[in-house]
Write a protein that holds these residues in place. Structure first.
Motif, PDB file in Angstrom:
ATOM      1  N   TRP A  40      51.838  66.792  20.937  1.00 52.65           N
ATOM      2  CA  TRP A  40      52.457  67.949  21.205  1.00 52.65           C
ATOM      3  C   TRP A  40      52.378  68.434  22.649  1.00 52.65           C
ATOM      4  CZ3 TRP A  40      48.936  69.330  16.676  1.00 52.65           C
ATOM      5  CH2 TRP A  40      49.477  68.606  15.405  1.00 52.65           C
ATOM      6  N   GLY A  41      53.152  69.702  22.972  1.00 57.46           N
ATOM      7  CA  GLY A  41      52.987  70.132  24.105  1.00 57.46           C
ATOM      8  C   GLY A  41      51.895  71.463  23.885  1.00 57.46           C
ATOM      9  N   GLY A  83      45.019  66.746  26.853  1.00 58.75           N
ATOM     10  CA  GLY A  83      45.244  65.971  27.966  1.00 58.75           C
ATOM     11  C   GLY A  83      45.340  64.658  27.673  1.00 58.75           C
ATOM     12  N   LEU A  84      46.571  63.818  27.859  1.00 60.67           N
ATOM     13  CA  LEU A  84      46.761  62.407  27.469  1.00 60.67           C
ATOM     14  C   LEU A  84      46.923  61.830  28.672  1.00 60.67           C
ATOM     15  CD1 LEU A  84      46.190  61.045  24.654  1.00 60.67           C
ATOM     16  CD2 LEU A  84      48.844  60.887  24.335  1.00 60.67           C
ATOM     17  N   GLY A  85      46.570  62.120  29.698  1.00 59.86           N
ATOM     18  CA  GLY A  85      46.572  61.071  30.955  1.00 59.86           C
ATOM     19  C   GLY A  85      45.965  59.697  30.818  1.00 59.86           C
ATOM     20  N   ARG A  86      45.455  59.333  31.805  1.00 57.29           N
ATOM     21  CA  ARG A  86      44.845  57.884  31.774  1.00 57.29           C
ATOM     22  C   ARG A  86      43.558  58.067  31.008  1.00 57.29           C
ATOM     23  NH1 ARG A  86      44.960  58.325  37.536  1.00 57.29           N
ATOM     24  NH2 ARG A  86      42.962  58.955  37.469  1.00 57.29           N
ATOM     25  N   ILE A  87      42.717  59.092  31.176  1.00 54.69           N
ATOM     26  CA  ILE A  87      41.341  59.296  30.401  1.00 54.69           C
ATOM     27  C   ILE A  87      41.499  59.464  28.957  1.00 54.69           C
ATOM     28  CG2 ILE A  87      39.185  60.413  30.107  1.00 54.69           C
ATOM     29  CD1 ILE A  87      39.242  60.738  33.286  1.00 54.69           C
ATOM     30  N   ARG A  95      55.312  63.108  27.477  1.00 56.59           N
ATOM     31  CA  ARG A  95      54.789  61.737  27.723  1.00 56.59           C
ATOM     32  C   ARG A  95      55.216  60.847  26.584  1.00 56.59           C
ATOM     33  NH1 ARG A  95      50.912  61.360  31.816  1.00 56.59           N
ATOM     34  NH2 ARG A  95      49.984  63.346  32.244  1.00 56.59           N
ATOM     35  N   ASP A  96      55.470  59.594  26.472  1.00 51.71           N
ATOM     36  CA  ASP A  96      55.541  58.669  25.331  1.00 51.71           C
ATOM     37  C   ASP A  96      54.229  58.839  24.411  1.00 51.71           C
ATOM     38  OD1 ASP A  96      58.225  57.999  26.149  1.00 51.71           O
ATOM     39  OD2 ASP A  96      57.387  56.315  27.365  1.00 51.71           O
ATOM     40  N   LYS A  97      54.486  58.868  23.211  1.00 44.59           N
ATOM     41  CA  LYS A  97      53.373  58.997  22.322  1.00 44.59           C
ATOM     42  C   LYS A  97      52.761  57.372  22.219  1.00 44.59           C
ATOM     43  CE  LYS A  97      53.749  59.259  17.671  1.00 44.59           C
ATOM     44  NZ  LYS A  97      52.783  58.228  17.410  1.00 44.59           N
ATOM     45  N   PRO A  98      51.470  57.129  22.306  1.00 43.07           N
ATOM     46  CA  PRO A  98      50.998  55.790  22.131  1.00 43.07           C
ATOM     47  C   PRO A  98      51.069  55.647  20.613  1.00 43.07           C
ATOM     48  CG  PRO A  98      49.517  57.104  23.674  1.00 43.07           C
ATOM     49  CD  PRO A  98      50.423  58.025  22.934  1.00 43.07           C
TER      50      PRO A  98
END
Length: 178
Positions: free
Chosen positions: A133-134, A96-100, A123-126
């Motif tokens: 990945w998905g 999970g690459l949301g805010r947290i 999402r864009d990769k930081p």
């Protein structure tokens, strides 16, 4: 008791119009009667992003450095050193690459960790994440990660995401922070 307003107490809350939760997730209130009640529900959201990310990393660092074992030795007045493992260079998988998740990735990268992540939303990769990945690549992430931090919300799609089969994919001695 279930959540902030237990289902048994909902009928007594006949004048309640808004419920503010002190968490980022709202799953505790998603029982059918509450969803049908018309009560507005909000969460603390982004206000505790840094707090949750730092807490997840503190737990990971404590596990990697065997602080729980050190504490036990200290209580028994034993002089035994359990050095643990270095964080720098360790591969961290973030679910999970949301805010947290992004806050965890930024901080973990600053400690020299190699970051992999999965997210169900494109999402864009930081820059601090080596690969994003998905959800279909979860087995790849697990096989390559010495540690994982789970930051996905609890939803029907994420419930059961990690079980015995997935844990068996992790390298021996891996760390899991949920």
């Amino acid at each position: 008791m279930y959540g902030l307003l237990p289902e048994a107490q909902l009928p007594r809350a006949d004048s309640l119009r808004w419920l503010q939760m002190n968490s980022t997730g709202a799953d505790a209130m998603m029982y059918p009667a509450f969803k049908e009640s018309g009560i507005q529900l909000t969460t603390i959201g982004a206000a505790i992003t840094v707090t949750v990310a730092e807490h997840a990393l503190a737990l990971l660092f404590a596990l990697a450095r065997n602080l729980h074992l050190q504490r036990d030795h200290q209580h028994r007045k034993e002089w035994t050193i359990e050095t643990g493992e270095d964080i720098a260079g360790m591969t961290l998988g973030i679910l999970g690459l949301g805010r947290i998740g992004r806050a965890v990735a930024t901080r973990a990268h600053a400690f020299g960790m190699d970051i992999l992540a999965i997210d169900p939303i494109a999402r864009d990769k930081p820059h601090c994440v080596r690969a994003l990945w998905g959800i279909d690549r979860l087995p790849d992430l697990l096989r390559q990660s010495k540690a994982i931090v789970c930051t996905v919300p609890k939803t029907p799609a994420t419930t059961g995401m990690i079980g015995a089969q997935q844990l068996a994919m992790l390298p021996h001695g891996s760390f899991v922070v949920n």
